[in-house]
Design an enzyme around this catalytic site. Structure first.
Site, PDB file in Angstrom:
ATOM      1  N   GLU A   1      40.145  38.733  49.989  1.00  0.00           N
ATOM      2  CA  GLU A   1      39.243  39.895  50.065  1.00  0.00           C
ATOM      3  C   GLU A   1      38.046  39.648  50.987  1.00  0.00           C
ATOM      4  O   GLU A   1      36.950  40.162  50.750  1.00  0.00           O
ATOM      5  CB  GLU A   1      38.823  40.351  48.655  1.00  0.00           C
ATOM      6  CG  GLU A   1      40.021  40.739  47.809  1.00  0.00           C
ATOM      7  CD  GLU A   1      39.691  41.491  46.528  1.00  0.00           C
ATOM      8  OE1 GLU A   1      38.507  41.528  46.139  1.00  0.00           O
ATOM      9  OE2 GLU A   1      40.621  42.078  45.929  1.00  0.00           O
TER      10      GLU A   1
ATOM     11  N   GLU B   1      47.501  41.519  43.649  1.00  0.00           N
ATOM     12  CA  GLU B   1      46.916  41.524  42.308  1.00  0.00           C
ATOM     13  C   GLU B   1      46.972  42.932  41.766  1.00  0.00           C
ATOM     14  O   GLU B   1      46.671  43.887  42.493  1.00  0.00           O
ATOM     15  CB  GLU B   1      45.420  41.119  42.331  1.00  0.00           C
ATOM     16  CG  GLU B   1      45.132  39.684  42.674  1.00  0.00           C
ATOM     17  CD  GLU B   1      43.631  39.390  42.707  1.00  0.00           C
ATOM     18  OE1 GLU B   1      42.817  40.303  42.440  1.00  0.00           O
ATOM     19  OE2 GLU B   1      43.268  38.249  43.007  1.00  0.00           O
TER      20      GLU B   1
END
Ligand SMILES: *[C@@H]1O[C@H](CO)[C@@H](O)[C@H](O)[C@H]1NC(C)=O
Length: 320
Positions: A130, A237
């Site tokens: 991220e 995820e």
């Protein structure tokens, strides 16, 4: 996976359109025990013994925290698991696109030590987690880091993990457009997608989840052009907190809601043929609260499919 027939994506939630190959389920796995101590090889072996009814694939995040690669790879070898290893990349220093990030340098060095001899147990290496979402890296700078790792580990797929919207909105395009050769460097892409963090009610969350993944996959395949078939796109995820977790807008924590999302979202995504990593395998009881995007303290201890003592919280058998 390569999504074929993009026109059908809008209907992807219809189980009838499921591809013939079911997606592979993997798990995000923490590197600490419930008491906060670092996991040893035997702790990972106990994790793997517990998870083997569901999967033989896990993902980890750091090359150096808790010596994760050194400890987990021997366990993967002895238990027949594969591991996605992570290299942490921090914030870019002063506009320089060279390789000056201290976390990267440390983690990359650790993987150069730990991986040789264990290549068969490494599913892929992700560079950065991220970093685009946080604004720590740009497409070009992240591509530069990934290139270094891909050139070091030529037999292993290398890529990154980021939020689905950074793939869908073009922020990540450089990862897929800078390699014009037949051998792109970025071949493993994890798009994280949490309908929960989008504040979606549990019974509607699967729709958000499918839209997120469709948007990320469709955009990557479009910009990657003829290289698209060489890029493995997975959901990196997803998950839902169980009883004891925090609510986020209309997304209410709770074991019944987690089961709903598991059956409709996770099982549905697998039935559609998309590989995914559930966040996460086990509750991480040591974790302190975090502060959510809404400014409130958020419990981080109840995201496991199983408890910290590795017990199921609900029936995890997919009904589809
Ligand atoms: C779990 O769910 C599956 C699929 O719906 C069902 O076949 C099975 O009987 C359930 N197991 C238990 C223990 O309830």
């Amino acid at each position: 996976m390569r999504v074929s027939g993009l026109a059908s994506l809008a209907l992807a939630v219809a189980p009838a359109l499921a591809t013939s190959t079911r997606g592979t389920l993997g798990f995000s796995l923490g590197d600490k025990n419930a008491d906060g101590t670092c996991k040893s090889t035997s702790d990972y072996e106990a994790d793997f013994d517990n998870l083997k009814d569901l999967t033989t694939l896990v993902r980890t995040y750091s090359g150096t925290e808790c010596d994760t690669p050194q400890n987990i790879l021997p366990a993967a070898k002895s238990k027949g698991f594969k591991v996605v290893l992570g290299i942490w990349v921090g914030a870019q220093d002063s506009g320089d696109l060279s390789t000056n990030d201290a976390s990267f340098t440390k983690d990359f060095a650790a993987l150069k030590e730990a991986v040789p001899g264990y290549e068969d147990y490494v599913e892929a290496i992700t560079v950065g987690s991220e970093t685009l979402y946080r604004g720590d890296q740009t497409g070009p700078s992240l591509h530069n880091y990934i290139g270094l790792v891909a050139n070091q580990f030529k037999s292993i797929s290398v890529g990154t993990a980021d939020s689905w919207n950074k793939f869908a909105d073009g922020t990540a395009d450089d990862l897929f457009t800078r390699d014009t050769t037949d051998a792109p460097l970025v071949t493993y892409v994890l798009a994280n997608a949490f309908a929960y963090w989008q504040g979606t009610a549990a019974d509607q969350a699967y729709k958000t989840y499918f839209d997120d993944m469709s948007g990320a996959m469709e955009h990557i395949q479009k910009v990657a052009g003829s290289n698209a078939d060489k890029i493995h796109i997975l959901n990196g995820e997803t998950g839902w907190p169980t009883d004891g977790g925090s609510d986020y807008e209309a997304a209410k924590a709770g074991t019944a809601n987690a089961e709903t999302f598991w059956q409709t979202g996770v099982c549905g995504m697998l039935a559609w043929g998309v590989d995914l990593f559930y966040f996460e395998a086990f509750d991480e009881s040591w974790k302190p609260d975090s502060v959510g995007d809404n400014g409130q303290a958020m419990d981080e201890k109840h995201w496991g499919l199983r408890t910290a003592s590795r017990q199921d919280k609900f029936n995890t058998t997919c009904s589809n």
